[in-house]
Motif scaffolding. Sequence first.
Motif, PDB file in Angstrom:
ATOM      1  N   ILE B 330     -11.564  13.366  15.832  1.00 56.34           N
ATOM      2  CA  ILE B 330     -10.369  12.708  15.287  1.00 56.34           C
ATOM      3  C   ILE B 330     -10.179  11.317  15.878  1.00 56.34           C
ATOM      4  O   ILE B 330      -9.680  10.403  15.228  1.00 56.34           O
ATOM      5  CB  ILE B 330      -9.124  13.610  15.510  1.00 56.34           C
ATOM      6  CG1 ILE B 330      -7.964  13.122  14.637  1.00 56.34           C
ATOM      7  CG2 ILE B 330      -8.739  13.682  16.973  1.00 56.34           C
ATOM      8  CD1 ILE B 330      -6.844  14.124  14.511  1.00 56.34           C
ATOM      9  N   SER B 331     -10.650  11.158  17.103  1.00 56.64           N
ATOM     10  CA  SER B 331     -10.502   9.844  17.715  1.00 56.64           C
ATOM     11  C   SER B 331     -11.497   8.833  17.179  1.00 56.64           C
ATOM     12  O   SER B 331     -11.342   7.631  17.377  1.00 56.64           O
ATOM     13  CB  SER B 331     -10.675   9.966  19.236  1.00 56.64           C
ATOM     14  OG  SER B 331     -11.973  10.487  19.502  1.00 56.64           O
ATOM     15  N   TYR B 335      -9.478   3.215  14.338  1.00 55.18           N
ATOM     16  CA  TYR B 335      -8.949   2.601  15.548  1.00 55.18           C
ATOM     17  C   TYR B 335      -7.489   2.899  15.729  1.00 55.18           C
ATOM     18  O   TYR B 335      -6.959   2.929  16.829  1.00 55.18           O
ATOM     19  CB  TYR B 335      -9.203   1.092  15.540  1.00 55.18           C
ATOM     20  CG  TYR B 335     -10.507   0.764  16.192  1.00 55.18           C
ATOM     21  CD1 TYR B 335     -11.608   0.390  15.426  1.00 55.18           C
ATOM     22  CD2 TYR B 335     -10.655   0.877  17.572  1.00 55.18           C
ATOM     23  CE1 TYR B 335     -12.813   0.112  16.039  1.00 55.18           C
ATOM     24  CE2 TYR B 335     -11.857   0.613  18.185  1.00 55.18           C
ATOM     25  CZ  TYR B 335     -12.942   0.223  17.407  1.00 55.18           C
ATOM     26  OH  TYR B 335     -14.138  -0.043  18.006  1.00 55.18           O
ATOM     27  N   ASP B 336      -6.819   3.081  14.589  1.00 56.78           N
ATOM     28  CA  ASP B 336      -5.422   3.468  14.687  1.00 56.78           C
ATOM     29  C   ASP B 336      -5.327   4.956  14.962  1.00 56.78           C
ATOM     30  O   ASP B 336      -6.228   5.719  14.676  1.00 56.78           O
ATOM     31  CB  ASP B 336      -4.700   3.140  13.375  1.00 56.78           C
ATOM     32  CG  ASP B 336      -4.250   1.695  13.337  1.00 56.78           C
ATOM     33  OD1 ASP B 336      -3.718   1.275  12.298  1.00 56.78           O
ATOM     34  OD2 ASP B 336      -4.464   0.997  14.358  1.00 56.78           O
ATOM     35  N   ARG B 337      -4.182   5.330  15.429  1.00 56.14           N
ATOM     36  CA  ARG B 337      -4.000   6.744  15.726  1.00 56.14           C
ATOM     37  C   ARG B 337      -3.855   7.539  14.429  1.00 56.14           C
ATOM     38  O   ARG B 337      -3.109   7.168  13.541  1.00 56.14           O
ATOM     39  CB  ARG B 337      -2.741   6.902  16.576  1.00 56.14           C
ATOM     40  CG  ARG B 337      -2.461   8.322  16.991  1.00 56.14           C
ATOM     41  CD  ARG B 337      -1.178   8.408  17.803  1.00 56.14           C
ATOM     42  NE  ARG B 337      -0.594   9.710  17.785  1.00 56.14           N
ATOM     43  CZ  ARG B 337      -1.069  10.757  18.470  1.00 56.14           C
ATOM     44  NH1 ARG B 337      -2.125  10.608  19.254  1.00 56.14           N
ATOM     45  NH2 ARG B 337      -0.485  11.924  18.382  1.00 56.14           N
ATOM     46  N   PRO B 376      -9.202  -2.834  11.790  1.00 59.10           N
ATOM     47  CA  PRO B 376      -8.730  -1.579  12.393  1.00 59.10           C
ATOM     48  C   PRO B 376      -7.643  -0.955  11.539  1.00 59.10           C
ATOM     49  O   PRO B 376      -6.771  -1.635  11.029  1.00 59.10           O
ATOM     50  CB  PRO B 376      -8.190  -2.010  13.748  1.00 59.10           C
ATOM     51  CG  PRO B 376      -7.997  -3.483  13.659  1.00 59.10           C
ATOM     52  CD  PRO B 376      -8.967  -3.991  12.677  1.00 59.10           C
ATOM     53  N   GLY B 377      -7.717   0.325  11.392  1.00 53.52           N
ATOM     54  CA  GLY B 377      -6.703   1.032  10.631  1.00 53.52           C
ATOM     55  C   GLY B 377      -7.033   1.116   9.150  1.00 53.52           C
ATOM     56  O   GLY B 377      -6.253   1.650   8.359  1.00 53.52           O
ATOM     57  N   ASP B 378      -8.194   0.599   8.760  1.00 53.26           N
ATOM     58  CA  ASP B 378      -8.530   0.611   7.344  1.00 53.26           C
ATOM     59  C   ASP B 378      -8.742   2.013   6.821  1.00 53.26           C
ATOM     60  O   ASP B 378      -8.464   2.302   5.659  1.00 53.26           O
ATOM     61  CB  ASP B 378      -9.804  -0.204   7.086  1.00 53.26           C
ATOM     62  CG  ASP B 378      -9.474  -1.636   6.720  1.00 53.26           C
ATOM     63  OD1 ASP B 378     -10.373  -2.481   6.799  1.00 53.26           O
ATOM     64  OD2 ASP B 378      -8.307  -1.886   6.359  1.00 53.26           O
ATOM     65  N   MET B 379      -9.206   2.872   7.659  1.00 52.08           N
ATOM     66  CA  MET B 379      -9.471   4.240   7.227  1.00 52.08           C
ATOM     67  C   MET B 379      -8.192   4.910   6.761  1.00 52.08           C
ATOM     68  O   MET B 379      -8.181   5.733   5.862  1.00 52.08           O
ATOM     69  CB  MET B 379     -10.085   5.073   8.368  1.00 52.08           C
ATOM     70  CG  MET B 379     -11.583   4.951   8.484  1.00 52.08           C
ATOM     71  SD  MET B 379     -12.495   5.502   7.039  1.00 52.08           S
ATOM     72  CE  MET B 379     -12.524   7.249   7.245  1.00 52.08           C
TER      73      MET B 379
END
Lengths: 250, 465
Positions: B330-331, B335-337, B376-379
């Motif tokens: 999961i990590s 890059y975002d949580r 970062p966070g695109d996912m």
Amino acid sequence: MAEGPRQTINQKLARFFKVGLHYGHKKKEWNPKMVPFLFHSFPEVNREYHFINLYETQKYLNKACRYLRAASLKRKVILFVGTKKRLASAIQQEAMRCGAFYVNYRWLGGMLTNWKTIQKRIRRLRVLETLQAYGILNYYPKKESAKLKRELEKLNNYLAGIKNMPYLPDVVVLIDQEHELTAIKECKTLKIPIISIIDSNSNPDLVDLGIPGNDDSVKAIRYVLHRLARAIAGHQQSQNDKLLVQTALN
Amino acid sequence: MGRRTVILAAALPALGAAFLLPAGIRQSWVGKSQGPRQQGKLSMTRQGVQDKMERAFMKNAIMDKRSFGYTLVEAESEYDADFRPGQDEDDDVDGEAEVFSPLELKAMYGEEYTGPFKEVDIGSGIGDFSLPSYSKGELIKGIVLEYDNGGALVDVGSKAPAFLPGREVSINPADKMQDIVRLDEELEFQVISDGDEDGAIMLSLKRIQYEKTWESLLKLQAADASFKGTVTGVNKGGAIVLVEGLRAFLPGSHLSGVYADESLVGQVLPLKFLELNKENGKLVVSHRRALVDSQMDSMSRGDVVVGMVKLLKPYGAFVEVNGMSGLLHISQVSYDRVEDLSLVVQPGQKIKCMIVDHDKVNGRIALSTKTLEPEPGDMLRDRQKVFDMAEVTAKKYHERMEAERKAREEAAKDIVLGLSEGLTGLDGGYENLDSDPLAGLDAFKMDPLAGIQMEPIYTDKEGEK
């Protein structure tokens, strides 16, 4: 036989050997009355089993064939009895071949001595057969219909061979003496002559015409039955065959 | 005299025996109608019934016992055909006298007839006097005679035919006996029971097959070879596979590339053994292992691969990549949580990910989609963008990583060289490691990062990289 033998006796007996008619039961299970029919082998050949004298087999088999031929020419009722599981189809086949009757599943007690009651069952069998033939059985409620079908199957099993028998048989042909002791007893009571295959553990005094031979091997029994069936009906058939052959050649 | 003749004349028909019987046969049916049982109304014997028949309607019906005639039964097997009438030399019952006394026989056959069997006849070779007795476990040959109820009868040369139960015909219970065991066929059987009272033994074909199959399977296992098997059923834990006629279990975790459901039934898969235990009858196979060898070499760290998400767990997702099972932690997703993994990926979805690490022995891979994010966070925001740009991003990532690595190396080298000022014999590298490079150093004197340009990985959001 004016011309002399068509085959040597060895060649004739070869068929008996091939079919396994000479095997007897274990030596410790024998019946001493069978002495004239047995060949007491060397211990080197076989310690355990008796062998049957095939000259005697041939003699008595021919005798039985003649007897049955005479009986069939006089239109006697002949009954084949063989209740061993593995012989069921063989008995049925051979008996049907020559127009004789048969019992190939369990011999019901009193089949001959209580023939009157057995006839009632035969009548019931006919009734059920008619119902089935006209499809009436399907109009019964499910459970009853199933019950009746089961009854029909059971009756057919036991009585199919004798449902057309008009009266008590004039000759009875047995296969395994120990198996058919009830049948023998009934025939004795009614004084019906018995022809049977007798093995080294059978009592030759119980039967009227005993054919010494192997009563366990399917092949051997089929051979004997076939010879007897041919004797009963083969006269016609062999003549027909000869006619066919002649017409084919011409 | 007249009276006696009258009585005799009356008595003759009453005797009822109007036929001549062959000589030598007991004339037991003569006078049957006069026996004690047959008196009176009970007239079920021939005489009595014949009288009735004249009156009853049955006279016209079936009672002509030849009415159903002579049925010619077709020959069912070879030895039956042998006995066709008119062909057999034994067929000498056309009314000829066949009862011969020993003297007559001697006259007919001359020297060949030696009287009732004597011991000398054994050597004359007229027949086979052996009666073999078989013991449990022996392998014997036999000819199939006919089908009996629930089995077949086999001629093995003994007194009574041997019985082959229907259950013992084949390993596969669905096989029909008539297909495998044909009449008049000679086959090899194994004896599974001693003779019963008649001397009939029981045979089995299944056991021989069983032994042979296990032998071949053991060989396959020893060679660790890959073989094929057909899926016959699916259950909660995995699938049931048919391997050379034996049932084997394929656990769900070892099934890769396809979903374990009913559509799998009937497919042929390459397999390898996981466990083979003959005593317990245990047979466990793996689909994954069979694919591993072929696939493992083609993948390496840093490859971008397409995989199908199989299972979601709180700590990550199991992704199926090229036949191997990989874990997308999961990590490593973004890059975002990531709060809830099921919002990002679903089981059955195809995703692109990068291989971070792989374990050849167990066939496991560590995956990451973090590295494929352009930003970062695109996912979390726009998965599709990530996937579309996956290759490009990956390449960039590799370049960056390479650059970083180089930079780090340089820095490390500088450090070491700097460190090694106090040492002798060092020449640009880590060649001399005997002495502690930090020995004699004053750690606070030197600034290890001095003079090194390090780029930040990410600029601020407005800026570009």
